[in-house]
Design a protein around this motif. Structure first.
Motif, PDB file in Angstrom:
ATOM      1  N   HIS A  31       0.869  -1.170   0.000  1.00  0.00           N
ATOM      2  CA  HIS A  31       0.000   0.000   0.000  1.00  0.00           C
ATOM      3  C   HIS A  31       0.913   1.229   0.000  1.00  0.00           C
ATOM      4  CE1 HIS A  31      -2.606   3.095   1.710  1.00  0.00           C
ATOM      5  NE2 HIS A  31      -3.651   2.305   1.528  1.00  0.00           N
ATOM      6  N   TYR A  75       3.758   2.707  -8.764  1.00  0.00           N
ATOM      7  CA  TYR A  75       2.852   1.561  -8.669  1.00  0.00           C
ATOM      8  C   TYR A  75       2.705   1.160  -7.206  1.00  0.00           C
ATOM      9  CZ  TYR A  75       3.356   0.486 -13.690  1.00  0.00           C
ATOM     10  OH  TYR A  75       3.335   0.523 -15.054  1.00  0.00           O
ATOM     11  N   THR A  77      -0.363  -1.240  -4.351  1.00  0.00           N
ATOM     12  CA  THR A  77      -1.573  -2.065  -4.297  1.00  0.00           C
ATOM     13  C   THR A  77      -2.786  -1.262  -3.839  1.00  0.00           C
ATOM     14  OG1 THR A  77      -1.009  -2.830  -2.083  1.00  0.00           O
ATOM     15  CG2 THR A  77      -0.362  -4.247  -3.939  1.00  0.00           C
ATOM     16  N   ASN A  78      -2.559  -0.143  -3.176  1.00  0.00           N
ATOM     17  CA  ASN A  78      -3.668   0.707  -2.755  1.00  0.00           C
ATOM     18  C   ASN A  78      -3.127   2.063  -2.319  1.00  0.00           C
ATOM     19  OD1 ASN A  78      -6.307   1.459  -2.243  1.00  0.00           O
ATOM     20  ND2 ASN A  78      -6.764  -0.389  -1.051  1.00  0.00           N
ATOM     21  N   ILE A  79      -4.033   3.058  -2.213  1.00  0.00           N
ATOM     22  CA  ILE A  79      -3.624   4.403  -1.806  1.00  0.00           C
ATOM     23  C   ILE A  79      -4.855   5.143  -1.301  1.00  0.00           C
ATOM     24  CG2 ILE A  79      -3.983   5.422  -4.106  1.00  0.00           C
ATOM     25  CD1 ILE A  79      -1.411   7.110  -3.577  1.00  0.00           C
ATOM     26  N   ALA A  84      -3.193  10.128  -2.924  1.00  0.00           N
ATOM     27  CA  ALA A  84      -3.307  10.098  -4.392  1.00  0.00           C
ATOM     28  C   ALA A  84      -3.282  11.515  -4.946  1.00  0.00           C
ATOM     29  CB  ALA A  84      -4.587   9.377  -4.813  1.00  0.00           C
ATOM     30  N   PRO A  94      -0.136   7.821 -10.834  1.00  0.00           N
ATOM     31  CA  PRO A  94      -0.345   6.640  -9.974  1.00  0.00           C
ATOM     32  C   PRO A  94      -0.952   5.463 -10.731  1.00  0.00           C
ATOM     33  CG  PRO A  94      -2.158   8.180  -9.704  1.00  0.00           C
ATOM     34  CD  PRO A  94      -1.206   8.807 -10.699  1.00  0.00           C
ATOM     35  N   LYS A  96      -2.550   1.644  -9.669  1.00  0.00           N
ATOM     36  CA  LYS A  96      -2.930   0.769  -8.564  1.00  0.00           C
ATOM     37  C   LYS A  96      -3.279  -0.619  -9.079  1.00  0.00           C
ATOM     38  CE  LYS A  96      -7.011   0.393  -5.764  1.00  0.00           C
ATOM     39  NZ  LYS A  96      -8.142   1.097  -5.195  1.00  0.00           N
ATOM     40  N   LYS A  98      -4.849  -4.304  -7.631  1.00  0.00           N
ATOM     41  CA  LYS A  98      -5.535  -4.892  -6.480  1.00  0.00           C
ATOM     42  C   LYS A  98      -4.808  -6.125  -5.961  1.00  0.00           C
ATOM     43  CE  LYS A  98     -10.247  -3.287  -7.393  1.00  0.00           C
ATOM     44  NZ  LYS A  98     -10.170  -2.158  -6.516  1.00  0.00           N
TER      45      LYS A  98
END
Length: 131
Positions: A31, A75, A77-79, A84, A94, A96, A98
């Motif tokens: 993340h 890059y 997996t989440n933000i 962002a 950005p 992302k 999952k």
């Protein structure tokens, strides 16, 4: 230690500077806000080079964004929404995922894009750098 930089002669024309949020230096698996490190690569049509490993010591979005200045794409997996907005406002694109994705796999996709018909956002980044 905040970061490990690998110095090269100079940045290649038409290259992208890409950071990957990673826990193991092999996968995009972290993340943005809790990433402990970012692997930074310079990617061009002909080559890929690791140019820096940025270590994140404090969980502070502003400090992390500051450390990523000069990066074209990041890059993770989440933000969070605020983080962002901060990276976008600093000119960083950005991306992302999952699920966990191999850094090598993603670099291959980027290299293929650069050698064929890059999407508009990549063309825009390269044009801006050339100006």
């Amino acid at each position: 230690m905040k970061s490990i930089k690998i110095k090269s002669n100079e940045e290649k024309t038409g290259s992208l500077k890409v950071a990957f949020a990673t826990s193991d230096l092999e996968n995009i698996d972290s993340h943005f806000g809790s990433a402990k490190q970012f692997a930074v690569y310079e990617i061009s049509k002909e080559s890929k080079t690791v140019c820096e490993i940025i270590k994140i010591e404090d969980k502070d979005t502003d400090k992390t964004v500051e450390l990523l200045k000069g990066i074209d794409i990041v890059y993770f997996t989440n933000i969070g929404a605020i983080a962002a907005a901060k990276i976008i406002n600093n000119g960083i694109f950005p991306i992302k995922y999952k699920e966990t994705v191999s850094i090598e796999e993603e670099i291959k996709k980027l290299t293929d894009m650069l050698n064929t018909n890059p999407p508009p956002f990549i063309k825009k980044i390269i044009e801006k750098k050339a100006a």
